[in-house]
Scaffold this active site. Structure first.
Site, short mmCIF file in Angstrom:
data_model
loop_
_atom_site.label_atom_id
_atom_site.label_comp_id
_atom_site.label_asym_id
_atom_site.label_seq_id
_atom_site.Cartn_x
_atom_site.Cartn_y
_atom_site.Cartn_z
N TYR A 145 -2.64 -0.19 10.99
CA TYR A 145 -2.68 -0.64 9.59
C TYR A 145 -1.37 -0.31 8.88
O TYR A 145 -0.80 -1.16 8.18
CB TYR A 145 -3.86 0.02 8.87
CG TYR A 145 -3.93 -0.30 7.40
CD1 TYR A 145 -4.28 -1.57 6.96
CD2 TYR A 145 -3.64 0.67 6.44
CE1 TYR A 145 -4.35 -1.87 5.60
CE2 TYR A 145 -3.71 0.39 5.09
CZ TYR A 145 -4.06 -0.88 4.68
OH TYR A 145 -4.12 -1.17 3.32
N SER A 177 0.85 -1.19 0.00
CA SER A 177 0.00 0.00 0.00
C SER A 177 0.89 1.24 0.00
O SER A 177 2.04 1.18 0.44
CB SER A 177 -0.89 0.01 1.25
OG SER A 177 -1.60 1.22 1.38
#
Length: 240
Positions: free
Chosen positions: A146, A133
């Site tokens: 996260y 990501s």
């Protein structure tokens, strides 16, 4: 000549489903893994073995891979796509949300990798694509746990690439920005969800999963002596 087997985790929706459709159209047999069996079967793809597997269940992952290899031959590509994005502040986010992200995003990725890697090393061929990501490269508000898991994905991917480079196995990290998937819906804090949605809309929208699938296919499709180590992509309007 038959196309080689591809394994995709988190294949019931979003990037995983888009990647499954793309590689199926190219003629590859598939092993699709996710908890929602019916969603994978609804894709209606030929030569696709769909198995209801929680990526955190290592024996189940390994059993599914062995079953697929018996049917279709060795795994040539693993797409480690299964993931959870549960946004929150460390001060008040439920601890079980941290644990779930660590189990899925980090340990699940390692379990799937171990299920295919030794045989790839023995053959001297194979590709592992890990879905990271932009949040594996920089921080974002309300993303601390996260972000930690995605930084782990990026660092483990690069370290693994170094470990296996001499064997002919390729390791690729594909790092998207915001993508139109179901991930945000799993966040329990409604205010954070609303703020994220507003941020995404202010950037002119997010990537379509098909665009991420195309990046995966591009990296996989390079000649065997070429490793695209990392692809970072995001909507043009996404500044961060």
């Amino acid at each position: 000549m038959p196309k080689p087997l591809i394994v995709i985790t988190g294949a019931s929706s979003g990037i995983g489903a888009a990647t499954a459709r793309l590689f199926s159209a190219q003629g590859h047999p598939l092993l699709l893994l996710a908890r929602r069996l019916e969603r994978m079967e609804e894709l209606g793809l030929p030569d696709a073995l769909c198995r209801k597997v929680d990526i955190t269940d290592r024996p189940a992952v390994e059993a599914a891979v062995r079953e697929a290899e018996e049917r279709y031959g060795p795994v040539d590509l693993l797409v480690n796509n299964a993931g959870a994005m549960l946004l929150g502040r460390i001060a008040d986010q439920p601890v079980d949300e941290w644990e779930r992200m660590l189990d899925i995003n980090v340990k699940g990725l390692l379990y799937a990798t171990r299920a295919v890697l030794p045989a790839m090393v023995d053959r001297g061929a194979g590709t592992i694509v890990n879905i990271g990501s932009v949040a594996g490269r920089k921080t974002f508000p309300n993303h601390a746990a996260y972000v930690g898991t995605k930084f782990a994905v990026h660092s483990m991917s690069e370290n693994l690439r170094e470990e296996v480079a001499a064997t002919g196995v390729r390791v690729v990290t594909v790092a998207p920005g915001a993508v139109e998937t179901e991930l945000l819906s799993h966040t329990s804090d409604e205010r954070i969800k609303s703020d994220y949605q507003e941020w995404k809309e202010s950037a002119g929208g997010a990537l379509d999963p098909d665009e991420v699938a195309a990046a995966i296919a591009y990296a996989y499709g390079r000649p065997r002596h070429v490793t695209v180590r990392e692809i970072v992509l995001a909507a043009t309007g996404q500044e961060s």
